[in-house]
Motif scaffolding. Sequence first.
Motif, PDB file in Angstrom:
ATOM      1  N   THR A 143      43.175  21.918 -18.765  1.00  0.00           N
ATOM      2  CA  THR A 143      42.013  21.634 -18.398  1.00  0.00           C
ATOM      3  C   THR A 143      41.033  21.551 -18.727  1.00  0.00           C
ATOM      4  O   THR A 143      39.930  21.959 -18.730  1.00  0.00           O
ATOM      5  CB  THR A 143      42.056  21.501 -17.193  1.00  0.00           C
ATOM      6  OG1 THR A 143      41.120  23.106 -16.818  1.00  0.00           O
ATOM      7  CG2 THR A 143      43.104  21.873 -16.088  1.00  0.00           C
ATOM      8  N   THR A 144      40.427  22.039 -20.327  1.00  0.00           N
ATOM      9  CA  THR A 144      39.385  22.169 -20.943  1.00  0.00           C
ATOM     10  C   THR A 144      39.490  21.184 -21.660  1.00  0.00           C
ATOM     11  O   THR A 144      38.082  20.757 -21.306  1.00  0.00           O
ATOM     12  CB  THR A 144      39.745  23.330 -22.419  1.00  0.00           C
ATOM     13  OG1 THR A 144      40.767  23.872 -21.998  1.00  0.00           O
ATOM     14  CG2 THR A 144      38.981  22.941 -23.305  1.00  0.00           C
ATOM     15  N   GLY A 145      39.581  19.665 -22.353  1.00  0.00           N
ATOM     16  CA  GLY A 145      39.088  18.987 -22.517  1.00  0.00           C
ATOM     17  C   GLY A 145      38.325  18.878 -23.530  1.00  0.00           C
ATOM     18  O   GLY A 145      37.690  17.500 -24.183  1.00  0.00           O
ATOM     19  N   THR A 172      39.332  19.070 -13.109  1.00  0.00           N
ATOM     20  CA  THR A 172      38.375  19.106 -13.790  1.00  0.00           C
ATOM     21  C   THR A 172      38.803  19.269 -14.780  1.00  0.00           C
ATOM     22  O   THR A 172      38.233  20.206 -16.104  1.00  0.00           O
ATOM     23  CB  THR A 172      37.993  20.312 -13.594  1.00  0.00           C
ATOM     24  OG1 THR A 172      39.249  21.406 -13.715  1.00  0.00           O
ATOM     25  CG2 THR A 172      37.911  20.397 -11.855  1.00  0.00           C
ATOM     26  N   GLY A 173      39.034  18.389 -15.931  1.00  0.00           N
ATOM     27  CA  GLY A 173      40.003  18.405 -17.574  1.00  0.00           C
ATOM     28  C   GLY A 173      38.375  17.512 -18.267  1.00  0.00           C
ATOM     29  O   GLY A 173      38.595  18.104 -19.221  1.00  0.00           O
ATOM     30  N   GLY A 224      33.053  22.778 -14.932  1.00  0.00           N
ATOM     31  CA  GLY A 224      34.071  22.873 -16.189  1.00  0.00           C
ATOM     32  C   GLY A 224      34.551  21.346 -16.401  1.00  0.00           C
ATOM     33  O   GLY A 224      35.637  21.494 -17.579  1.00  0.00           O
ATOM     34  N   THR A 225      34.126  20.277 -16.094  1.00  0.00           N
ATOM     35  CA  THR A 225      34.935  19.043 -16.627  1.00  0.00           C
ATOM     36  C   THR A 225      34.610  18.989 -17.756  1.00  0.00           C
ATOM     37  O   THR A 225      35.396  18.385 -18.750  1.00  0.00           O
ATOM     38  CB  THR A 225      34.791  17.938 -14.809  1.00  0.00           C
ATOM     39  OG1 THR A 225      34.631  18.750 -13.839  1.00  0.00           O
ATOM     40  CG2 THR A 225      35.725  16.572 -15.475  1.00  0.00           C
ATOM     41  N   GLY A 226      33.434  18.813 -18.132  1.00  0.00           N
ATOM     42  CA  GLY A 226      33.300  18.781 -19.669  1.00  0.00           C
ATOM     43  C   GLY A 226      32.942  17.177 -18.971  1.00  0.00           C
ATOM     44  O   GLY A 226      32.638  16.739 -20.891  1.00  0.00           O
ATOM     45  N   ASN A 254      36.947  26.989 -20.737  1.00  0.00           N
ATOM     46  CA  ASN A 254      37.764  25.887 -20.749  1.00  0.00           C
ATOM     47  C   ASN A 254      36.575  24.905 -20.401  1.00  0.00           C
ATOM     48  O   ASN A 254      37.052  24.093 -19.071  1.00  0.00           O
ATOM     49  CB  ASN A 254      39.244  25.699 -19.178  1.00  0.00           C
ATOM     50  CG  ASN A 254      39.963  26.910 -19.796  1.00  0.00           C
ATOM     51  OD1 ASN A 254      39.702  27.987 -18.672  1.00  0.00           O
ATOM     52  ND2 ASN A 254      41.021  26.573 -20.950  1.00  0.00           N
ATOM     53  N   ILE A 255      36.048  24.468 -20.793  1.00  0.00           N
ATOM     54  CA  ILE A 255      34.973  23.363 -20.469  1.00  0.00           C
ATOM     55  C   ILE A 255      34.587  21.876 -21.088  1.00  0.00           C
ATOM     56  O   ILE A 255      34.741  20.924 -20.555  1.00  0.00           O
ATOM     57  CB  ILE A 255      33.207  23.705 -20.304  1.00  0.00           C
ATOM     58  CG1 ILE A 255      33.368  25.235 -19.599  1.00  0.00           C
ATOM     59  CG2 ILE A 255      32.241  22.818 -19.782  1.00  0.00           C
ATOM     60  CD1 ILE A 255      31.836  25.712 -19.694  1.00  0.00           C
ATOM     61  N   GLY A 256      34.775  22.226 -22.435  1.00  0.00           N
ATOM     62  CA  GLY A 256      34.870  20.573 -23.314  1.00  0.00           C
ATOM     63  C   GLY A 256      34.242  20.637 -24.016  1.00  0.00           C
ATOM     64  O   GLY A 256      34.918  20.641 -25.363  1.00  0.00           O
TER      65      GLY A 256
HETATM   66  K   LIG Z   1      37.337  21.321 -18.536  1.00  0.00           K
END
Ligand SMILES: [K+]
Lengths: 482, 482
Positions: A112-114, A219-220, A314-316, A431-433
């Motif tokens: 779910t990093t993105g 939250t990807g 941390g969705t990004g 794991n933010i994006g």
């Molecule tokens: K993310």
Amino acid sequence: MIDLRPVGYIIGMLISVLGLTMLIPAAVDWAYGSPHWMVFVESAILTVSVGAVLSLASRDALRATLNIQQSFVLTSAVWLTLPLFGALPMMLGAPHLDLTDAYFEAMSGLTTTGTTTITHLDGLPPGVNLWRGLLQWLGGLGIIIVAMIFLPVMKVGGMQFFRSEGFDTLGKILPRAMDISTALIRIYVGLTIACMMTYLALGMTGFDAVMHALTTLSTGGFSNYDASFATFKGAPEYAASVYMALAAMPFIRFVQMTQGNVVPLWRDPQVRAFLRWMGYAIAVIVIYRMIRHEASFWPTLREVTFNVVSTFTGTGYASEDVTQWGHLAFTVLIISGLIGGCTSSTACSVKVFRYLILFEAIKVQIQRLYSPHRLLRLRYDGQSVEDGVVNSVVAFFSLFILTFGILIIALTFTGLETETAMTAAWTSIANIGPAWGPEITANGSVADFPASAKWLMSGAMCIGRLELMSVLVLLLPRFWRV
Amino acid sequence: MIDLRPVGYIIGMLISVLGLTMLIPAAVDWAYGSPHWMVFVESAILTVSVGAVLSLASRDALRATLNIQQSFVLTSAVWLTLPLFGALPMMLGAPHLDLTDAYFEAMSGLTTTGTTTITHLDGLPPGVNLWRGLLQWLGGLGIIIVAMIFLPVMKVGGMQFFRSEGFDTLGKILPRAMDISTALIRIYVGLTIACMMTYLALGMTGFDAVMHALTTLSTGGFSNYDASFATFKGAPEYAASVYMALAAMPFIRFVQMTQGNVVPLWRDPQVRAFLRWMGYAIAVIVIYRMIRHEASFWPTLREVTFNVVSTFTGTGYASEDVTQWGHLAFTVLIISGLIGGCTSSTACSVKVFRYLILFEAIKVQIQRLYSPHRLLRLRYDGQSVEDGVVNSVVAFFSLFILTFGILIIALTFTGLETETAMTAAWTSIANIGPAWGPEITANGSVADFPASAKWLMSGAMCIGRLELMSVLVLLLPRFWRV
Ligand SMILES: [K+]
Ligand SMILES: [K+]
């Protein structure tokens, strides 16, 4: 020696499930008239076959329990092997990524990093974008289950504090896992559908609504547009903020809510601190932007709320170029990302509860300086917290910071500029994006990074997603000898 | 309520001593024919008077002991009040700084930080530069004494581990302080003279040799040249590297050496790790520069050794524009500064022994994950380390990182660019010296910073120098009520 067959059996099953899921993008591509649907069918056949063989080969060892070593091997092995299969469709068909990029993209999905390695998302077959969304959605579901069921018994980073809410004895992991998983899946699916309906109601197309609901609840942060969420300026930003915030709250509280008990959610100190701190961050940046850029209140409030919630959880997603918001705003966003959401959610990073424990631990240490003989008990949520949990939390925080520092150096070694190395380390370990710097392409992709940097980031995303220690423990030779 | 009179008495004495010291730059300015000598005499009279009045007013309360609260108040009060008087000559005469800048400059001196607010050092009366050097030298001496005598009994940041080497009981602080202080002062003076003689032998003028010996042994880093140590390229860089490294080693080991016992210095795990890590940093940057810039080996080795040792020990001299060395080299230097030297030295930052304990603590936490029932004892230097020390060290590290983060945000609030805010926070919390960014003047001065940023940095230098917790404890209302 550890008996790895039960681990192999479960992973084989999960690989098969992942393979079956590939039929969804296959159907979508077929429905959209894209010849790319064949790639998903091929990948599905290959993946299901490998998964089935692995499960069958290790079937004999199936028992209803996993011991602690097996639990550690399982969690790491899931997030290391599944991306290999998740990568398949993106290697066999468009966008024809090489192994480095495809593994990175699938790892970025399942953790779910993105962060993306693709430079032109808008032109992809719809199935590929849907597949990216599905990887995140499955990864988010997986991490909630791991956080609820495995981490507390594995005692990773102080998670044993939440043990009483999940399981009591190790021997019961698998049977009770089913009950809890069912409740969680129901809520996760329910929230995803609600999010999708909201997006539809606000004017998104069916495909966009599904895609973004999948990556909001996990939250990807993957999007099927190079412009990310800037495609949906306006009301959808507020809707997304609400669902991202929900996705970063403890899902166990939602289970309690479905049982008619709203109080635990409201009283949860993590939730309160999470909402309060997000509120502070939003307020600071709104005021700052209004003064600095003479921005008008309502659009500023909307943009800031969306981007703060997106980073904090941390969705990004991005709807604005936040580097243009000035240094203060940018710094606040970076720090927000290092806080993160609540436990047993899809959010990542250090997490609010660890900061709450950390602040208390530092306060107790300072108090001990002048009253060394007083018994000081650290309290959280009205309960006294045992030393083991506190030490675990503080060690986790230290390890997080050290890993972050080492990762920055390692990424600099690959040749990245300091700014890029720092934000890339930040985005992968937490794991933010998004990442920023001269090597980032116009659509925010890391396609131009050297392969070594991509592998480092893939590793960091995995380590960060699984709360560091649960992966690092596998590196100790003693672990394998016990 | 705490009886503050013993604290007042000691501070009064120290202020008087500081006042008397001003007669040295007065004599030097007079000898150089600079009319500025009068400023130092005036400042001396003012300072000695205030100190004497304070001491006399609180004389009745003099006892041979200080309790724990009084020790805390004393250490913070020394580093908060003495800069006020150290600032006097720079306000009354050239360079005619305002209170903000003069207090900053004196704080930067007494905390051995070495960041300057003066933009033209070469043009100052010699006495003023000597005064800056003396402030650092006195600050360095003061911090060794505090680290040896006060911090272990105050149990700050795990320093109680070194208690056995200093004092056993709190009641004996003052009498035994004299013995230890005498031995330390002798070694500190001896090393300073040796350093000065070396500098002289390598061709520095008498004034330059004295000035730089004062700021080398204190790992302070003030120079009387805008070009800093670039004025002395060549052999002096190696000489300075040796003395900076010595200044960052545990002075208690030198005391043992003067008693004929060399083994403890050699066996000290802090010293070994400190030298080893510095060696790694030098090797990495030398290889990197040789490959990247096709630099020739010997000059590169010399420049890199000097700048790595200068940053690692927190001295902060510069002989090169290290930002031109490439991102990897710069990142390694920044991390070096966050490590720092050994305890009971003039070095600052987190310090090597805390990292050694921290690594062990993390290792123990990870080992506990898979063998929860085994008794894991953390060992350092062959001794088992009690939990209190470990918790204290880990809490210290967390607090250091959090303070660093908050300081970056706060400095960004004052309007500084991100790069400037980050390096200014780094330089002040870890007492290093240089900072980089668009607001830094050509000679590396922070003169153009907003006043709020200067006050924040002054506070951070003080908090960083006194190991954070010993200052922060004073902010708890309970501290004053016990
Ligand atoms: K993310
Ligand atoms: K310094």
